[in-house]
Scaffold this active site. Structure first.
Site, PDB file in Angstrom:
ATOM      1  N   CYS A  87      24.833  39.655 -20.078  1.00  0.00           N
ATOM      2  CA  CYS A  87      25.497  40.947 -20.224  1.00  0.00           C
ATOM      3  C   CYS A  87      26.094  40.637 -19.066  1.00  0.00           C
ATOM      4  O   CYS A  87      26.916  39.230 -18.008  1.00  0.00           O
ATOM      5  CB  CYS A  87      26.001  42.311 -20.338  1.00  0.00           C
ATOM      6  SG  CYS A  87      26.770  43.168 -19.994  1.00  0.00           S
ATOM      7  N   HIS A 196      22.710  42.305 -25.836  1.00  0.00           N
ATOM      8  CA  HIS A 196      21.436  42.019 -25.497  1.00  0.00           C
ATOM      9  C   HIS A 196      20.392  42.329 -26.534  1.00  0.00           C
ATOM     10  O   HIS A 196      20.570  43.262 -26.875  1.00  0.00           O
ATOM     11  CB  HIS A 196      21.722  43.747 -24.989  1.00  0.00           C
ATOM     12  CG  HIS A 196      22.859  44.049 -24.088  1.00  0.00           C
ATOM     13  ND1 HIS A 196      21.856  43.878 -22.324  1.00  0.00           N
ATOM     14  CD2 HIS A 196      23.825  44.284 -23.871  1.00  0.00           C
ATOM     15  CE1 HIS A 196      23.002  44.695 -22.031  1.00  0.00           C
ATOM     16  NE2 HIS A 196      24.508  44.799 -22.591  1.00  0.00           N
ATOM     17  N   GLU A 198      17.603  42.530 -25.953  1.00  0.00           N
ATOM     18  CA  GLU A 198      16.479  43.353 -24.916  1.00  0.00           C
ATOM     19  C   GLU A 198      16.093  44.589 -25.458  1.00  0.00           C
ATOM     20  O   GLU A 198      14.792  45.175 -25.688  1.00  0.00           O
ATOM     21  CB  GLU A 198      16.657  42.823 -23.799  1.00  0.00           C
ATOM     22  CG  GLU A 198      17.379  43.774 -22.926  1.00  0.00           C
ATOM     23  CD  GLU A 198      18.626  43.813 -22.819  1.00  0.00           C
ATOM     24  OE1 GLU A 198      19.299  44.447 -22.379  1.00  0.00           O
ATOM     25  OE2 GLU A 198      18.812  42.368 -23.377  1.00  0.00           O
TER      26      GLU A 198
END
Length: 233
Positions: A87, A196, A198
């Protein structure tokens, strides 16, 4: 041997702790790096996390690109070190000219937050060897300036040389040209993507996919890919 993966925190970073946890769950050792550091501390790879570095003044990532730590990241990346930008991290990598193209305001002019399907296009980068080309994964997306753009010549080159890593599947959430969600450099060690991974590394805490044996972990493969390649190097 444990792969030591640095996670950079800039003023305004939001997802640095999440990225560090993803590294740990993948079997690596997360190492905290600060934007003012002039040394990477001997890490084996670097993650630039999401957020709003320096308040997104000027352009997203434009100020972070000049932070002291980025001088070291650029040199290390050009030397072959694996670097992942997520991002805002993707925006910083483009501003630093480690990746081609740029990220602009979403075409609908609104911030978007949703679970997003991605199709894996290139499974040969330092961050995608545990994924499979053609595989569709679901990970969260949250951005206001996530539209990937480049001139037609650059887009054709990215397509022709296998530098498109991820493509939006089903819905293009921000107007990215040719549905591009993530790209890599020519060498394949630097990868940037807007969604994302993660936030999709633990069962029950990531996007739920009915019938999936490890639902919610579609993003973990990016981190295990780097860890495995570094440990086996």
């Amino acid at each position: 041997m444990s792969a030591r993966i640095g996670v950079v925190t800039f003023p305004g970073s939001l997802d640095d702790r999440d990225a560090a946890r993803a590294v740990r769950l993948a079997g690596g050792e997360p190492v905290a790096l600060w934007h003012a550091d002039d040394d990477l501390g001997g890490v084996d790879a670097v993650v630039l996390p999401g957020g709003f570095s320096y308040g997104d003044y000027l352009r997203c990532g434009a100020i972070a690109r000049f932070s002291p730590v980025m001088t070291e990241v650029v040199d290390a990346a050009r030397g072959g070190m694996p670097v992942l930008g997520i991002c805002n991290g993707f925006q910083i990598l483009c501003e630093a000219h480690l990746l081609p193209g740029a990220l602009i305001r979403n075409d609908h002019q609104r911030f978007v937050c949703r679970d997003q399907q991605l199709r894996v296009v290139n499974d040969a980068t330092a961050w995608t060897t545990d994924l499979t080309a053609g595989q569709v994964i679901t990970i969260p997306l949250k951005n206001g300036e996530g539209g990937f753009v480049a001139d037609e010549e650059t887009l054709d080159r990215l397509e022709g040389e296998g530098q498109v890593v991820f493509r939006y599947e089903g819905l293009n959430p921000n107007g990215s040209l040719r549905d591009i969600a993530g790209v890599t450099n020519e060498r394949g060690n630097v990868v940037g993507l807007m969604p994302h991974p993660e936030h999709a590394v633990e069962p029950g805490f990531g996007p739920d996919r009915a019938g999936a044996p490890r639902s919610g972990t579609d993003g973990l493969g990016l981190f295990t890919s780097a860890v495995r390649s570094l440990v086996s190097a």
